[in-house]
Design a protein around this motif. Structure first.
Motif, PDB file in Angstrom:
ATOM      1  N   UNK A 165     -45.844  -6.267  26.103  1.00 40.83           N
ATOM      2  CA  UNK A 165     -46.519  -5.721  24.934  1.00 40.83           C
ATOM      3  C   UNK A 165     -45.590  -4.773  24.183  1.00 40.83           C
ATOM      4  N   UNK A 166     -45.716  -4.779  22.867  1.00 42.32           N
ATOM      5  CA  UNK A 166     -44.912  -3.924  22.002  1.00 42.32           C
ATOM      6  C   UNK A 166     -45.417  -2.487  22.102  1.00 42.32           C
ATOM      7  N   UNK A 167     -44.567  -1.585  22.547  1.00 45.48           N
ATOM      8  CA  UNK A 167     -44.956  -0.192  22.750  1.00 45.48           C
ATOM      9  C   UNK A 167     -45.125   0.578  21.449  1.00 45.48           C
ATOM     10  N   UNK A 168     -44.637   0.026  20.346  1.00 41.67           N
ATOM     11  CA  UNK A 168     -44.719   0.719  19.059  1.00 41.67           C
ATOM     12  C   UNK A 168     -45.962   0.339  18.261  1.00 41.67           C
ATOM     13  N   UNK A 169     -46.858  -0.402  18.868  1.00 41.44           N
ATOM     14  CA  UNK A 169     -48.110  -0.783  18.214  1.00 41.44           C
ATOM     15  C   UNK A 169     -49.269  -0.016  18.837  1.00 41.44           C
ATOM     16  N   UNK A 170     -50.378   0.011  18.112  1.00 46.55           N
ATOM     17  CA  UNK A 170     -51.576   0.669  18.645  1.00 46.55           C
ATOM     18  C   UNK A 170     -52.017  -0.054  19.916  1.00 46.55           C
ATOM     19  N   UNK A 171     -52.516   0.701  20.861  1.00 48.75           N
ATOM     20  CA  UNK A 171     -52.947   0.109  22.129  1.00 48.75           C
ATOM     21  C   UNK A 171     -54.049  -0.919  21.896  1.00 48.75           C
ATOM     22  N   UNK A 172     -54.924  -0.659  20.934  1.00 48.52           N
ATOM     23  CA  UNK A 172     -56.009  -1.582  20.608  1.00 48.52           C
ATOM     24  C   UNK A 172     -55.449  -2.937  20.175  1.00 48.52           C
ATOM     25  N   UNK A 173     -54.457  -2.933  19.304  1.00 50.30           N
ATOM     26  CA  UNK A 173     -53.848  -4.172  18.819  1.00 50.30           C
ATOM     27  C   UNK A 173     -53.063  -4.869  19.931  1.00 50.30           C
ATOM     28  N   UNK A 174     -52.372  -4.092  20.739  1.00 47.94           N
ATOM     29  CA  UNK A 174     -51.576  -4.662  21.821  1.00 47.94           C
ATOM     30  C   UNK A 174     -52.449  -5.374  22.844  1.00 47.94           C
ATOM     31  N   UNK A 175     -53.581  -4.793  23.179  1.00 47.47           N
ATOM     32  CA  UNK A 175     -54.479  -5.417  24.150  1.00 47.47           C
ATOM     33  C   UNK A 175     -54.982  -6.765  23.650  1.00 47.47           C
ATOM     34  N   UNK A 176     -55.198  -6.883  22.351  1.00 45.36           N
ATOM     35  CA  UNK A 176     -55.726  -8.121  21.788  1.00 45.36           C
ATOM     36  C   UNK A 176     -54.691  -9.248  21.765  1.00 45.36           C
ATOM     37  N   UNK A 177     -53.442  -8.933  22.011  1.00 45.29           N
ATOM     38  CA  UNK A 177     -52.401  -9.964  22.104  1.00 45.29           C
ATOM     39  C   UNK A 177     -52.493 -10.724  23.420  1.00 45.29           C
ATOM     40  N   UNK A 178     -53.244 -10.181  24.364  1.00 48.60           N
ATOM     41  CA  UNK A 178     -53.421 -10.819  25.662  1.00 48.60           C
ATOM     42  C   UNK A 178     -54.544 -11.846  25.540  1.00 48.60           C
ATOM     43  N   UNK A 179     -54.273 -13.058  26.011  1.00 50.78           N
ATOM     44  CA  UNK A 179     -55.246 -14.149  25.915  1.00 50.78           C
ATOM     45  C   UNK A 179     -56.578 -13.739  26.547  1.00 50.78           C
ATOM     46  N   UNK A 180     -57.655 -13.902  25.797  1.00 54.09           N
ATOM     47  CA  UNK A 180     -58.995 -13.628  26.313  1.00 54.09           C
ATOM     48  C   UNK A 180     -59.513 -12.249  25.996  1.00 54.09           C
TER      49      UNK A 180
END
Length: 64
Positions: free
Chosen positions: A8-23
Motif C-alpha cells: 500500500x502507498x504510505x502517502x495516501x489516506x488510510x481510507x483510500x489505501x484500504x479500499x485498494x485491497x480486494x473485497x
C-alpha cells in the motif's frame, strides 16, 4: 507498507489505501478505521507501529 500481503502507498489516506485491497469497500474501510479509532483522512505513513500491528491483526478477518 506491506499489509496482509498487499503493498500500500504510505502517502495516501488510510481510507483510500484500504479500499485498494480486494473485497474492501467504503463500509468495510469505515469499520476497520472505527475499530482502530482512526479518522479517514490520516495518511498511512502517519500511523504508529502499534496501530500498524492492530491493523494487521484486524485485516486477517477481512482478507482471506
Amino acid at each position: 507498507m506491506l499489509l496482509s500481503g498487499y503493498r500500500l502507498n504510505e502517502n495516501k489516506r488510510i481510507f483510500d489505501s484500504l479500499q485498494k485491497i480486494y473485497g474492501i469497500g467504503d463500509n468495510k474501510a469505515n469499520q476497520i478505521l472505527s475499530l482502530l479509532g482512526l479518522k479517514k483522512n490520516i495518511l498511512l505513513k502517519d500511523i504508529d507501529y502499534s496501530q500498524q500491528l492492530k491493523l494487521d491483526k484486524i485485516m486477517v478477518h477481512y482478507v482471506n
